[in-house]
Design a protein around this motif. Sequence first.
Motif, PDB file in Angstrom:
ATOM      1  N   ALA A 110       0.843  -1.197   0.000  1.00  0.00           N
ATOM      2  CA  ALA A 110       0.000   0.000   0.000  1.00  0.00           C
ATOM      3  C   ALA A 110       0.875   1.243   0.000  1.00  0.00           C
ATOM      4  O   ALA A 110       2.011   1.225   0.469  1.00  0.00           O
ATOM      5  CB  ALA A 110      -0.882  -0.001   1.248  1.00  0.00           C
ATOM      6  N   LYS A 111       0.284   2.335  -0.531  1.00  0.00           N
ATOM      7  CA  LYS A 111       0.966   3.632  -0.390  1.00  0.00           C
ATOM      8  C   LYS A 111       0.555   4.277   0.933  1.00  0.00           C
ATOM      9  O   LYS A 111       1.314   5.035   1.524  1.00  0.00           O
ATOM     10  CB  LYS A 111       0.603   4.546  -1.565  1.00  0.00           C
ATOM     11  CG  LYS A 111       1.192   4.087  -2.887  1.00  0.00           C
ATOM     12  CD  LYS A 111       0.812   5.050  -3.999  1.00  0.00           C
ATOM     13  CE  LYS A 111       1.317   4.540  -5.335  1.00  0.00           C
ATOM     14  NZ  LYS A 111       0.615   5.154  -6.449  1.00  0.00           N
ATOM     15  N   ALA A 112      -0.702   4.029   1.324  1.00  0.00           N
ATOM     16  CA  ALA A 112      -1.185   4.508   2.634  1.00  0.00           C
ATOM     17  C   ALA A 112      -2.074   3.425   3.237  1.00  0.00           C
ATOM     18  O   ALA A 112      -2.668   2.625   2.503  1.00  0.00           O
ATOM     19  CB  ALA A 112      -1.981   5.802   2.472  1.00  0.00           C
ATOM     20  N   ILE A 113      -2.136   3.422   4.560  1.00  0.00           N
ATOM     21  CA  ILE A 113      -2.952   2.416   5.263  1.00  0.00           C
ATOM     22  C   ILE A 113      -3.855   3.133   6.252  1.00  0.00           C
ATOM     23  O   ILE A 113      -3.432   4.105   6.901  1.00  0.00           O
ATOM     24  CB  ILE A 113      -2.022   1.414   6.003  1.00  0.00           C
ATOM     25  CG1 ILE A 113      -1.321   0.506   4.987  1.00  0.00           C
ATOM     26  CG2 ILE A 113      -2.806   0.568   7.020  1.00  0.00           C
ATOM     27  CD1 ILE A 113      -0.315  -0.447   5.597  1.00  0.00           C
ATOM     28  N   VAL A 114      -5.106   2.663   6.359  1.00  0.00           N
ATOM     29  CA  VAL A 114      -5.972   3.126   7.458  1.00  0.00           C
ATOM     30  C   VAL A 114      -6.208   1.930   8.381  1.00  0.00           C
ATOM     31  O   VAL A 114      -6.751   0.900   7.957  1.00  0.00           O
ATOM     32  CB  VAL A 114      -7.318   3.682   6.948  1.00  0.00           C
ATOM     33  CG1 VAL A 114      -8.166   4.139   8.136  1.00  0.00           C
ATOM     34  CG2 VAL A 114      -7.099   4.842   5.967  1.00  0.00           C
ATOM     35  N   LEU A 115      -5.782   2.081   9.615  1.00  0.00           N
ATOM     36  CA  LEU A 115      -6.027   1.043  10.623  1.00  0.00           C
ATOM     37  C   LEU A 115      -7.451   1.242  11.149  1.00  0.00           C
ATOM     38  O   LEU A 115      -7.785   2.317  11.648  1.00  0.00           O
ATOM     39  CB  LEU A 115      -5.031   1.171  11.774  1.00  0.00           C
ATOM     40  CG  LEU A 115      -3.541   1.110  11.414  1.00  0.00           C
ATOM     41  CD1 LEU A 115      -2.674   1.499  12.621  1.00  0.00           C
ATOM     42  CD2 LEU A 115      -3.169  -0.289  10.914  1.00  0.00           C
ATOM     43  N   PHE A 292      -2.638   5.751   8.940  1.00  0.00           N
ATOM     44  CA  PHE A 292      -3.668   6.518   9.629  1.00  0.00           C
ATOM     45  C   PHE A 292      -4.492   5.565  10.500  1.00  0.00           C
ATOM     46  O   PHE A 292      -4.451   4.343  10.310  1.00  0.00           O
ATOM     47  CB  PHE A 292      -4.576   7.212   8.597  1.00  0.00           C
ATOM     48  CG  PHE A 292      -3.825   8.189   7.710  1.00  0.00           C
ATOM     49  CD1 PHE A 292      -3.895   9.555   7.944  1.00  0.00           C
ATOM     50  CD2 PHE A 292      -3.024   7.739   6.657  1.00  0.00           C
ATOM     51  CE1 PHE A 292      -3.192  10.459   7.150  1.00  0.00           C
ATOM     52  CE2 PHE A 292      -2.314   8.636   5.857  1.00  0.00           C
ATOM     53  CZ  PHE A 292      -2.406   9.990   6.106  1.00  0.00           C
ATOM     54  N   ALA A 293      -5.269   6.118  11.423  1.00  0.00           N
ATOM     55  CA  ALA A 293      -6.092   5.253  12.289  1.00  0.00           C
ATOM     56  C   ALA A 293      -7.394   5.963  12.622  1.00  0.00           C
ATOM     57  O   ALA A 293      -7.437   7.196  12.710  1.00  0.00           O
ATOM     58  CB  ALA A 293      -5.334   4.915  13.574  1.00  0.00           C
ATOM     59  N   ALA A 294      -8.458   5.164  12.814  1.00  0.00           N
ATOM     60  CA  ALA A 294      -9.763   5.749  13.161  1.00  0.00           C
ATOM     61  C   ALA A 294     -10.658   4.698  13.797  1.00  0.00           C
ATOM     62  O   ALA A 294     -10.460   3.494  13.615  1.00  0.00           O
ATOM     63  CB  ALA A 294     -10.443   6.294  11.902  1.00  0.00           C
ATOM     64  N   GLY A 295     -11.656   5.180  14.532  1.00  0.00           N
ATOM     65  CA  GLY A 295     -12.633   4.274  15.143  1.00  0.00           C
ATOM     66  C   GLY A 295     -12.122   3.715  16.461  1.00  0.00           C
ATOM     67  O   GLY A 295     -11.245   4.297  17.109  1.00  0.00           O
ATOM     68  N   ASN A 296     -12.638   2.555  16.818  1.00  0.00           N
ATOM     69  CA  ASN A 296     -12.313   1.998  18.131  1.00  0.00           C
ATOM     70  C   ASN A 296     -10.872   1.528  18.256  1.00  0.00           C
ATOM     71  O   ASN A 296     -10.386   1.335  19.364  1.00  0.00           O
ATOM     72  CB  ASN A 296     -13.266   0.845  18.458  1.00  0.00           C
ATOM     73  CG  ASN A 296     -14.587   1.359  18.990  1.00  0.00           C
ATOM     74  OD1 ASN A 296     -14.781   2.562  19.129  1.00  0.00           O
ATOM     75  ND2 ASN A 296     -15.499   0.460  19.296  1.00  0.00           N
ATOM     76  N   VAL A 297     -10.187   1.354  17.135  1.00  0.00           N
ATOM     77  CA  VAL A 297      -8.774   0.982  17.235  1.00  0.00           C
ATOM     78  C   VAL A 297      -7.953   2.183  17.702  1.00  0.00           C
ATOM     79  O   VAL A 297      -6.865   2.037  18.266  1.00  0.00           O
ATOM     80  CB  VAL A 297      -8.246   0.447  15.874  1.00  0.00           C
ATOM     81  CG1 VAL A 297      -7.906   1.574  14.913  1.00  0.00           C
ATOM     82  CG2 VAL A 297      -7.051  -0.460  16.074  1.00  0.00           C
ATOM     83  N   SER A 308     -17.855   7.136  12.504  1.00  0.00           N
ATOM     84  CA  SER A 308     -17.950   7.388  11.057  1.00  0.00           C
ATOM     85  C   SER A 308     -17.330   8.742  10.700  1.00  0.00           C
ATOM     86  O   SER A 308     -16.604   8.859   9.703  1.00  0.00           O
ATOM     87  CB  SER A 308     -19.416   7.360  10.605  1.00  0.00           C
ATOM     88  OG  SER A 308     -20.008   6.139  10.960  1.00  0.00           O
ATOM     89  N   GLN A 309     -17.617   9.762  11.515  1.00  0.00           N
ATOM     90  CA  GLN A 309     -17.057  11.106  11.240  1.00  0.00           C
ATOM     91  C   GLN A 309     -15.530  11.062  11.267  1.00  0.00           C
ATOM     92  O   GLN A 309     -14.846  11.581  10.388  1.00  0.00           O
ATOM     93  CB  GLN A 309     -17.527  12.104  12.292  1.00  0.00           C
ATOM     94  CG  GLN A 309     -18.964  12.526  12.157  1.00  0.00           C
ATOM     95  CD  GLN A 309     -19.386  13.448  13.307  1.00  0.00           C
ATOM     96  OE1 GLN A 309     -18.562  13.901  14.101  1.00  0.00           O
ATOM     97  NE2 GLN A 309     -20.667  13.709  13.396  1.00  0.00           N
ATOM     98  N   GLU A 310     -15.018  10.444  12.324  1.00  0.00           N
ATOM     99  CA  GLU A 310     -13.561  10.396  12.509  1.00  0.00           C
ATOM    100  C   GLU A 310     -12.897   9.625  11.371  1.00  0.00           C
ATOM    101  O   GLU A 310     -11.866  10.038  10.834  1.00  0.00           O
ATOM    102  CB  GLU A 310     -13.292   9.713  13.852  1.00  0.00           C
ATOM    103  CG  GLU A 310     -11.860   9.614  14.258  1.00  0.00           C
ATOM    104  CD  GLU A 310     -11.785   8.913  15.601  1.00  0.00           C
ATOM    105  OE1 GLU A 310     -11.854   9.586  16.642  1.00  0.00           O
ATOM    106  OE2 GLU A 310     -11.671   7.673  15.610  1.00  0.00           O
ATOM    107  N   ALA A 311     -13.512   8.494  11.002  1.00  0.00           N
ATOM    108  CA  ALA A 311     -12.920   7.651   9.961  1.00  0.00           C
ATOM    109  C   ALA A 311     -12.926   8.363   8.613  1.00  0.00           C
ATOM    110  O   ALA A 311     -12.011   8.186   7.805  1.00  0.00           O
ATOM    111  CB  ALA A 311     -13.666   6.328   9.878  1.00  0.00           C
ATOM    112  N   ALA A 312     -13.948   9.173   8.360  1.00  0.00           N
ATOM    113  CA  ALA A 312     -13.980   9.921   7.098  1.00  0.00           C
ATOM    114  C   ALA A 312     -12.795  10.878   7.037  1.00  0.00           C
ATOM    115  O   ALA A 312     -12.178  11.066   5.975  1.00  0.00           O
ATOM    116  CB  ALA A 312     -15.300  10.679   6.976  1.00  0.00           C
ATOM    117  N   VAL A 313     -12.434  11.463   8.171  1.00  0.00           N
ATOM    118  CA  VAL A 313     -11.258  12.345   8.227  1.00  0.00           C
ATOM    119  C   VAL A 313      -9.998  11.556   7.872  1.00  0.00           C
ATOM    120  O   VAL A 313      -9.177  11.986   7.043  1.00  0.00           O
ATOM    121  CB  VAL A 313     -11.127  12.979   9.642  1.00  0.00           C
ATOM    122  CG1 VAL A 313      -9.814  13.736   9.770  1.00  0.00           C
ATOM    123  CG2 VAL A 313     -12.320  13.890   9.921  1.00  0.00           C
ATOM    124  N   ALA A 314      -9.865  10.364   8.473  1.00  0.00           N
ATOM    125  CA  ALA A 314      -8.677   9.538   8.194  1.00  0.00           C
ATOM    126  C   ALA A 314      -8.628   9.155   6.721  1.00  0.00           C
ATOM    127  O   ALA A 314      -7.569   9.202   6.086  1.00  0.00           O
ATOM    128  CB  ALA A 314      -8.689   8.295   9.084  1.00  0.00           C
TER     129      ALA A 314
END
Length: 421
Positions: A110-115, A292-297, A308-314
């Motif tokens: 990946a070039k970027a990852i969202v955890l 990047f990271a978002a949600g309960n992790v 959902s709001q936070e994850a959209a930012v990530a």
Amino acid sequence: MTVNYDIVVIGGGPAGLAAAIAARDAGCASILVIERDRELGGILNQCIHNGFGLITFDEELTGPEYAARFEKLALEGGIDFMLDTMVIDVSSDKLVTAVSQAEGMQFIQAKAIVLAMGCRERPRGALNIPGYRPAGIYSAGTAQRLVNIEGFMPGREVVILGSGDIGLIMARRMTFEGAHVACVAELMPYSGGLKRNIVQCLDDFGIPLLLSHTVVRIEGQKRVEAVVIAEVDGHGKPIPGTEVTYPCDTLLLSVGLIPENELSLTAGVELSPVTRGPVVNEVLETKVDGIFAAGNVLHVHDLVDYVSQEAAVAGRNAAAYVAGSLEENGVSVPVTATDGVRYTVPQSIDPERMPDELTVRFRVGNVYENRYVSVYLDGDRIYHRKRMIMAPGEMEQVVLKKAELLAHPGLASITFKLEEA
Ligand SMILES: Cc1cc2nc3c(=O)[nH]c(=O)nc-3n(C[C@H](O)[C@H](O)[C@H](O)COP(=O)(O)OP(=O)(O)OC[C@H]3O[C@@H](n4cnc5c(N)ncnc54)[C@H](O)[C@@H]3O)c2cc1C
């Protein structure tokens, strides 16, 4: 063989879905979501009660309904999915190793990852309760899955230890299914759950909430036969002579959630000792470039709308990172949590790069009445709002304005604290 994607999202729960949708909407055309379960939606699939989506959709939805809306958006094109596939390793140079029964081992660069791996429940082993290890002890989330998805009843006479939201929800759910819930015992002098859940799930059904109480003994060798509950002192130590025996066949544990962070660790991501999730900046990027990271992790949420709001930012920022439009100014002003504020997310802010308005989320460490939430830019107080009541179970937030931060050139610290007046 290694396949390549611009963005790999790990976890197909509400955080992963919202991040992937936002990244796609921001123009990224190469996105893969990897989910270990057979279906998307994460833990929401087992949350069949209502109360989801009031903020996002201005409607009261069940967990599966809320998840289905995001699944529909995600499946509308432009996003690839791997289901039934478990990510087992993430490297700091963003090589993802995943495994599935159908495909075996797979490598994705990946070039970027969202955890977005969510969280898990603290188990009995972490509690040090004396007694045998009989059948009949479940985490509240396991019981929720058994009842709502598998169609099994874990037991008929139930005691719940811990007043986290899942335990409160399960007190009501077990009652609906014909079980008797004798009580919910909570070690702390306050509940770990939302006030609305205490009212709707315990008070409405006459289920007692025993604050400053804990289980000191589990009886029964093959199956739980009873639990002994005692009152605790200010240090959480059981008070001799206060023990009461509750005959029961089931003990449900709702004693905390922990971000699912094994992969964050393999990627070399720095974790916060307080949230136990990654330390992130204002774009929700961890200390590892492009992850990047978002949600309960990232930190345990009580409302999925904020996930959902936070994850959209990530997701948006991951897309900007891939496109090369996420500037690096080298500025990182630390956000300090003190005087009753336990933590903040994010933990640092670049005032130049932040959006015009940035939501900082935090939790307090105790129950506070009539206190002010204050925010200081170095020595200047820029925010001072009274809250009637704040409790650790309810996430708080403050929206910071970019213009205010930019009006403080050379800003060295941002401090969140509680004040009496
Ligand atoms: C048991 C439980 C019950 C809950 N009940 C409620 C409730 O009733 N009401 C409420 O408002 N909130 C509830 N919550 C909170 C809820 O978790 C959040 O609101 C929201 O679902 C969090 O979204 P998420 O995407 O961060 O995590 P999740 O929904 O947990 O999604 C994470 C996803 O990542 C996947 N995953 C994890 N590791 C890997 C890996 N290595 N490889 C591939 N995939 C992986 C998981 O399978 C999961 O699908 C509950 C949480 C739990 C743990």
